[in-house]
Design a protein around this motif. Structure first.
Motif, mmCIF file in Angstrom:
data_model
loop_
_atom_site.group_PDB
_atom_site.id
_atom_site.type_symbol
_atom_site.label_atom_id
_atom_site.label_comp_id
_atom_site.label_asym_id
_atom_site.label_seq_id
_atom_site.Cartn_x
_atom_site.Cartn_y
_atom_site.Cartn_z
ATOM 1 N N LYS A 35 -9.237 -9.513 9.456
ATOM 2 C CA LYS A 35 -9.200 -10.511 8.137
ATOM 3 C C LYS A 35 -10.158 -10.000 7.330
ATOM 4 C CE LYS A 35 -7.334 -14.068 11.217
ATOM 5 N NZ LYS A 35 -7.442 -15.163 11.826
ATOM 6 N N GLY A 36 -9.893 -10.245 6.059
ATOM 7 C CA GLY A 36 -10.608 -9.978 4.944
ATOM 8 C C GLY A 36 -10.546 -8.616 4.313
ATOM 9 N N HIS A 37 -9.780 -7.827 4.746
ATOM 10 C CA HIS A 37 -9.532 -6.535 4.467
ATOM 11 C C HIS A 37 -9.026 -6.613 2.740
ATOM 12 C CE1 HIS A 37 -6.892 -2.589 5.051
ATOM 13 N NE2 HIS A 37 -7.637 -2.508 4.003
ATOM 14 N N THR A 38 -10.105 -5.755 2.101
ATOM 15 C CA THR A 38 -10.023 -6.029 0.635
ATOM 16 C C THR A 38 -10.347 -4.518 0.200
ATOM 17 O OG1 THR A 38 -11.464 -7.746 0.708
ATOM 18 C CG2 THR A 38 -11.824 -6.528 -1.301
ATOM 19 N N LEU A 39 -9.382 -4.482 -1.048
ATOM 20 C CA LEU A 39 -9.406 -3.196 -1.924
ATOM 21 C C LEU A 39 -10.329 -3.446 -3.003
ATOM 22 C CD1 LEU A 39 -5.634 -2.534 -1.767
ATOM 23 C CD2 LEU A 39 -7.336 -1.477 -0.074
ATOM 24 N N VAL A 40 -11.013 -2.312 -3.347
ATOM 25 C CA VAL A 40 -11.726 -2.318 -4.652
ATOM 26 C C VAL A 40 -10.988 -1.184 -5.517
ATOM 27 C CG1 VAL A 40 -14.112 -1.885 -5.665
ATOM 28 C CG2 VAL A 40 -13.881 -3.068 -3.536
ATOM 29 N N VAL A 41 -10.678 -1.499 -6.819
ATOM 30 C CA VAL A 41 -10.175 -0.360 -7.418
ATOM 31 C C VAL A 41 -10.816 -0.283 -8.784
ATOM 32 C CG1 VAL A 41 -7.921 -0.801 -6.539
ATOM 33 C CG2 VAL A 41 -8.437 -2.061 -8.636
ATOM 34 N N PRO A 42 -10.687 0.841 -9.520
ATOM 35 C CA PRO A 42 -11.379 0.854 -10.946
ATOM 36 C C PRO A 42 -10.269 0.269 -11.605
ATOM 37 C CG PRO A 42 -10.643 2.886 -10.237
ATOM 38 C CD PRO A 42 -10.342 2.095 -9.003
ATOM 39 N N LYS A 43 -10.579 -0.392 -12.787
ATOM 40 C CA LYS A 43 -9.638 -0.982 -13.827
ATOM 41 C C LYS A 43 -8.815 0.228 -14.709
ATOM 42 C CE LYS A 43 -11.343 -5.636 -14.510
ATOM 43 N NZ LYS A 43 -11.838 -6.557 -15.348
ATOM 44 N N VAL A 44 -9.648 1.444 -14.725
ATOM 45 C CA VAL A 44 -9.115 2.710 -15.271
ATOM 46 C C VAL A 44 -7.855 2.963 -14.204
ATOM 47 C CG1 VAL A 44 -10.917 4.002 -14.765
ATOM 48 C CG2 VAL A 44 -9.377 4.593 -16.462
ATOM 49 N N GLU A 45 -6.997 3.619 -14.681
ATOM 50 C CA GLU A 45 -5.762 3.895 -13.734
ATOM 51 C C GLU A 45 -6.147 5.493 -13.641
ATOM 52 O OE1 GLU A 45 -1.712 2.715 -14.232
ATOM 53 O OE2 GLU A 45 -1.126 4.499 -13.151
ATOM 54 N N VAL A 46 -6.623 5.989 -12.551
ATOM 55 C CA VAL A 46 -6.869 7.369 -12.200
ATOM 56 C C VAL A 46 -6.298 7.538 -10.869
ATOM 57 C CG1 VAL A 46 -8.667 9.169 -11.733
ATOM 58 C CG2 VAL A 46 -8.704 7.671 -13.619
ATOM 59 N N ASP A 47 -5.539 8.407 -10.505
ATOM 60 C CA ASP A 47 -4.943 8.540 -9.246
ATOM 61 C C ASP A 47 -5.911 8.849 -7.943
ATOM 62 O OD1 ASP A 47 -3.682 9.484 -6.795
ATOM 63 O OD2 ASP A 47 -2.324 11.107 -7.922
ATOM 64 N N LYS A 48 -6.630 10.189 -8.099
ATOM 65 C CA LYS A 48 -7.587 10.680 -7.209
ATOM 66 C C LYS A 48 -8.905 9.881 -7.423
ATOM 67 C CE LYS A 48 -5.417 14.285 -8.247
ATOM 68 N NZ LYS A 48 -5.417 15.680 -8.748
ATOM 69 N N ILE A 49 -9.563 9.491 -6.415
ATOM 70 C CA ILE A 49 -11.033 8.956 -6.672
ATOM 71 C C ILE A 49 -12.092 9.711 -7.044
ATOM 72 C CG2 ILE A 49 -11.815 9.330 -4.219
ATOM 73 C CD1 ILE A 49 -12.802 6.403 -4.327
ATOM 74 N N TYR A 50 -11.863 11.304 -6.782
ATOM 75 C CA TYR A 50 -12.772 12.104 -7.012
ATOM 76 C C TYR A 50 -12.683 12.701 -8.770
ATOM 77 C CZ TYR A 50 -9.339 14.921 -5.019
ATOM 78 O OH TYR A 50 -8.012 15.261 -4.773
ATOM 79 N N ASP A 51 -11.536 12.042 -9.294
ATOM 80 C CA ASP A 51 -11.287 12.403 -10.638
ATOM 81 C C ASP A 51 -11.764 11.345 -11.481
ATOM 82 O OD1 ASP A 51 -10.143 14.971 -10.476
ATOM 83 O OD2 ASP A 51 -8.080 14.097 -10.196
ATOM 84 N N LEU A 52 -12.441 10.351 -10.875
ATOM 85 C CA LEU A 52 -12.996 9.080 -12.023
ATOM 86 C C LEU A 52 -14.146 9.946 -12.707
ATOM 87 C CD1 LEU A 52 -13.176 6.225 -9.394
ATOM 88 C CD2 LEU A 52 -11.758 6.370 -11.546
ATOM 89 N N SER A 53 -14.471 9.474 -13.703
ATOM 90 C CA SER A 53 -15.634 9.533 -14.797
ATOM 91 C C SER A 53 -16.851 9.166 -13.774
ATOM 92 C CB SER A 53 -15.639 9.005 -16.071
ATOM 93 O OG SER A 53 -15.870 7.604 -15.895
ATOM 94 N N ASP A 54 -17.973 9.680 -14.201
ATOM 95 C CA ASP A 54 -19.274 9.454 -13.241
ATOM 96 C C ASP A 54 -19.384 8.060 -13.508
ATOM 97 O OD1 ASP A 54 -19.571 11.746 -12.576
ATOM 98 O OD2 ASP A 54 -21.233 12.446 -13.977
ATOM 99 N N GLU A 55 -19.388 7.297 -14.556
ATOM 100 C CA GLU A 55 -19.483 5.910 -15.023
ATOM 101 C C GLU A 55 -18.339 5.275 -14.249
ATOM 102 O OE1 GLU A 55 -18.940 5.425 -19.308
ATOM 103 O OE2 GLU A 55 -19.334 3.293 -18.986
ATOM 104 N N ASP A 56 -17.207 5.425 -14.215
ATOM 105 C CA ASP A 56 -16.150 4.614 -13.467
ATOM 106 C C ASP A 56 -16.451 4.844 -11.826
ATOM 107 O OD1 ASP A 56 -14.537 3.488 -15.190
ATOM 108 O OD2 ASP A 56 -13.980 5.288 -15.988
#
Ligand code: 5GP
Length: 126
Positions: A35-56
């Motif tokens: 109960k409470g399982h939550t997803l946190v997502v960047p607003k920018v659409e990037v598939d792999k988490i390690y491909d996010l910019s440092d800022e995102d």
């Protein structure tokens, strides 16, 4: 085509929103393991988490920390994470209030009013 999470961020698909800032969005997972399982997502659409910019990347983990602290305060439970990304090609982090009955990968079937009430307890703003 926009990912399902981009559609959620843009309110084209409804969600139980927990928190939002200019770079990130947090909402209840529709197939919760606790109960409470939550997803946190960047607003920018990037598939792999390690491909996010440092800022995102930094914005995403800052929101994970903020939401975790809030969830811990509200639920009194330790918050655990998982990063998988095999189902939805839009980077995201799972946050779950630890429950003694938790079984990895096993979905809890909650009614709409239960989602609503969890959302009301956990949602917050800056
Ligand atoms: P993963 O890609 O990390 O394996 O899992 C993606 C997660 O997104 C799953 O836990 C799944 O339940 C969740 N999910 C998929 N589609 C939706 C949706 O439309 N709404 C919500 N709230 N969660 C979703």
């Amino acid at each position: 085509m926009a990912s399902i999470f981009t559609k959620i961020v843009n309110h084209e698909i409804p969600s139980y929103k927990i928190y939002e800032d200019d770079k990130t969005y947090a909402f209840l997972d529709i197939n919760p393991e606790t109960k409470g399982h939550t997803l946190v997502v960047p607003k920018v659409e990037v598939d792999k988490i390690y491909d996010l910019s440092d800022e995102d990347w930094n914005a995403l983990w800052a929101t994970v920390k903020k939401v975790s602290k809030h969830m811990e305060e509200v639920t009194g439970r330790r918050i655990v994470y998982k990063v998988v990304g095999t189902d939805v090609a839009h980077a995201h982090v799972h946050l779950m209030p630890l429950d003694e009955n938790w079984e990895y990968g096993k979905t809890l079937h909650l009614r709409e009013d239960e989602f609503q009430s969890i959302c009301e307890k956990l949602a917050f703003q800056d």
